[in-house]
Design a protein around this motif. Structure first.
Motif, short mmCIF file in Angstrom:
data_model
loop_
_atom_site.label_atom_id
_atom_site.label_comp_id
_atom_site.label_asym_id
_atom_site.label_seq_id
_atom_site.Cartn_x
_atom_site.Cartn_y
_atom_site.Cartn_z
N TRP A 120 -3.17 -7.62 -1.07
CA TRP A 120 -3.63 -6.59 -0.14
C TRP A 120 -4.78 -5.78 -0.74
O TRP A 120 -5.68 -5.33 -0.01
CB TRP A 120 -2.49 -5.66 0.30
N GLN B 150 -12.93 0.74 0.82
CA GLN B 150 -11.48 0.88 0.70
C GLN B 150 -11.01 0.54 -0.72
O GLN B 150 -10.11 1.18 -1.26
CB GLN B 150 -10.79 -0.03 1.71
N LEU B 151 -11.63 -0.48 -1.31
CA LEU B 151 -11.23 -0.93 -2.65
C LEU B 151 -11.51 0.15 -3.69
O LEU B 151 -10.66 0.43 -4.55
CB LEU B 151 -11.98 -2.22 -3.00
N LEU C 148 -9.28 -5.71 0.61
CA LEU C 148 -9.90 -4.48 1.10
C LEU C 148 -11.42 -4.58 1.12
O LEU C 148 -12.02 -5.34 0.35
CB LEU C 148 -9.48 -3.31 0.21
N SER C 149 -12.03 -3.79 1.98
CA SER C 149 -13.49 -3.68 1.96
C SER C 149 -13.93 -2.94 0.70
O SER C 149 -13.10 -2.34 0.00
CB SER C 149 -13.97 -2.92 3.19
N PRO D 284 0.81 -1.22 0.00
CA PRO D 284 0.00 0.00 0.00
C PRO D 284 0.85 1.27 0.00
O PRO D 284 1.67 1.48 0.89
CB PRO D 284 -0.82 -0.12 1.30
N ALA E 224 -8.89 2.79 -3.23
CA ALA E 224 -7.58 2.33 -3.68
C ALA E 224 -7.50 2.35 -5.20
O ALA E 224 -6.46 2.70 -5.78
CB ALA E 224 -7.31 0.92 -3.15
#
Length: 404
Positions: A128, A136-137, A132-133, A92, A140
């Protein structure tokens, strides 16, 4: 420079240096102002305002003729793996730019167009990211697109924004992207890409879409809907990982129906495999299939070009994925041109010369002065507006001083 002047200079240089034999290659580029790489396949393409590219691994540029072919045969490049998520951002926020920058710098030095590949894909994406949720995804994805495209803003002409989002039956691939974010993730990725670099052409890219079938029709419907909804999309990439004797008969018609929606199209990952070992008959079929594939693109005004997915059979991905198959590229494992090279040239409307049995050889009619040299040239490659010749200059043995 005229060939007469070229020969004059070669004779003078050979005589002055006392060289026994000199061999040189001269490139006549298709048109003034074209890139340094505008010879070979790229030179043929530039005559019609298109490109022929290749997928490149910067770690292989010193293997055999890899770097020379990369620099001189193509006017476009795509990073084979160096711009995928796992290569750029394995952890990340931790970016590794070395390999991607190396691709960019070499291409820019050669004046080659760069295609970015790829921003959002279910494969070669770090674990990673997949863990992610949903909230979050999505963030990202936007952050990654923004960071990568901002770094290369104005330098990468085309981006494969979303890659392989559909199944062969036309349904959405149930990747972690689809399962967590739903149908909207593709449009969101394109919006983020447009914001990051308004000048780049944004493509959706997929395989098994070369014919008019359920999968290509699903992407057709997506592009149609995006255009109606104002979602930014500029092009569709057709990977064209094909098998000899199986080039779709409706390839051109399929490209054209997408172009009629108001987007560009491109063949983005062309290779045409066979059961190995190769033989003369299979290579002849492959040559014809490369010609058909290039011709399909060249028949569609909005088809921007063709990217061959690699330079040499030595490094092709095919044998690892399809055991017993391979020999899919234009150069063999020893960097020798295959008949497919001439097929590619013919598909672009050029004049094939490299794998035929007939060559053009001319000896100068000038009589060199005593102690001078002779020159012979032959045409080894030819395209609309330019050609490549090999020149062999042979200097006579220098005379010794007086009295001997």
């Amino acid at each position: 420079m005229s060939f007469r002047k070229f020969f004059d200079r070669r004779w003078a240089a050979a005589t002055a240096l006392g060289v026994a034999t000199t061999t040189a290659a001269v490139l006549a580029v298709a048109a003034p102002g074209t890139s340094a790489a505008a010879s070979g396949l790229g030179g043929v393409a530039e005559a019609s305002g298109r490109y022929v590219g290749t997928a490149v691994d910067p770690n292989r540029v010193n293997d055999g003729s890899y770097g020379t072919i990369l620099d001189t045969e193509f006017n476009s490049v795509t990073a084979e793996n160096a711009m995928k998520w796992d290569a750029l951002q394995p952890s990340p926020g931790q970016y590794n730019w070395g390999a991607a920058d190396a691709v960019m710098q070499r291409a820019e030095a050669n004046g080659q167009l760069v295609r970015g590949h790829t921003l959002v894909w279910h494969s070669q994406t770090p674990q990673w990211v997949q863990n992610l949720s949903a909230t979050q995804l999505r963030q990202a994805m936007v952050d990654h697109i923004t960071t990568v495209m901002t770094r290369y803003r104005g330098r990468i002409a085309h981006w494969d924004v979303v890659n392989e989002a559909f199944e062969d039956n036309g349904s959405r691939r149930q990747s972690f992207w689809q399962q967590k974010l739903g149908d909207s993730y593709i449009a969101d990725a394109f919006r983020a890409a447009r914001a990051a670099d308004p000048t780049a052409k944004l493509y959706i890219n997929d395989y098994s879409t070369d014919a008019i079938n359920a999968k290509s029709t699903a992407i057709y419907n997506l592009v149609r809907d995006f255009k109606a909804q104002g979602v930014p999309i500029d092009g569709v990439g057709f990977q064209a990982h094909l098998i000899i004797n199986q080039v779709p008969g409706d390839f051109r018609q399929n490209l054209q129906r997408f172009a009629d929606l108001g987007v560009d199209v491109a063949i983005t990952e062309l290779d045409i495999r066979m059961n190995t070992p190769a033989d003369a008959q299979k290579l002849a079929t492959q040559k014809a299939d490369y010609q058909k594939s290039f011709a399909a693109c060249w028949a569609v005004t909005r088809c921007k070009g063709v990217t061959i997915w690699g330079i040499t059979d030595k490094f092709s991905w095919i044998p690892d994925v399809f055991p017993g198959q391979g020999a899919a590229l234009v150069w063999d494992a020893n960097y020798q041109r295959k008949p497919a090279y001439d097929g590619s040239v013919a598909g672009m409307g050029g004049t094939p010369t490299t794998t035929t049995t007939t060559t053009t050889t001319t000896t100068t009619t000038d009589t060199p002065p005593p102690g001078g040299c002779t020159a012979v040239y032959r045409v080894v490659n030819q395209w609309s507006g330019g050609f490549q010749v090999e020149v062999r200059v042979t200097a006579a043995r220098a005379r010794s001083g007086a009295g001997r």
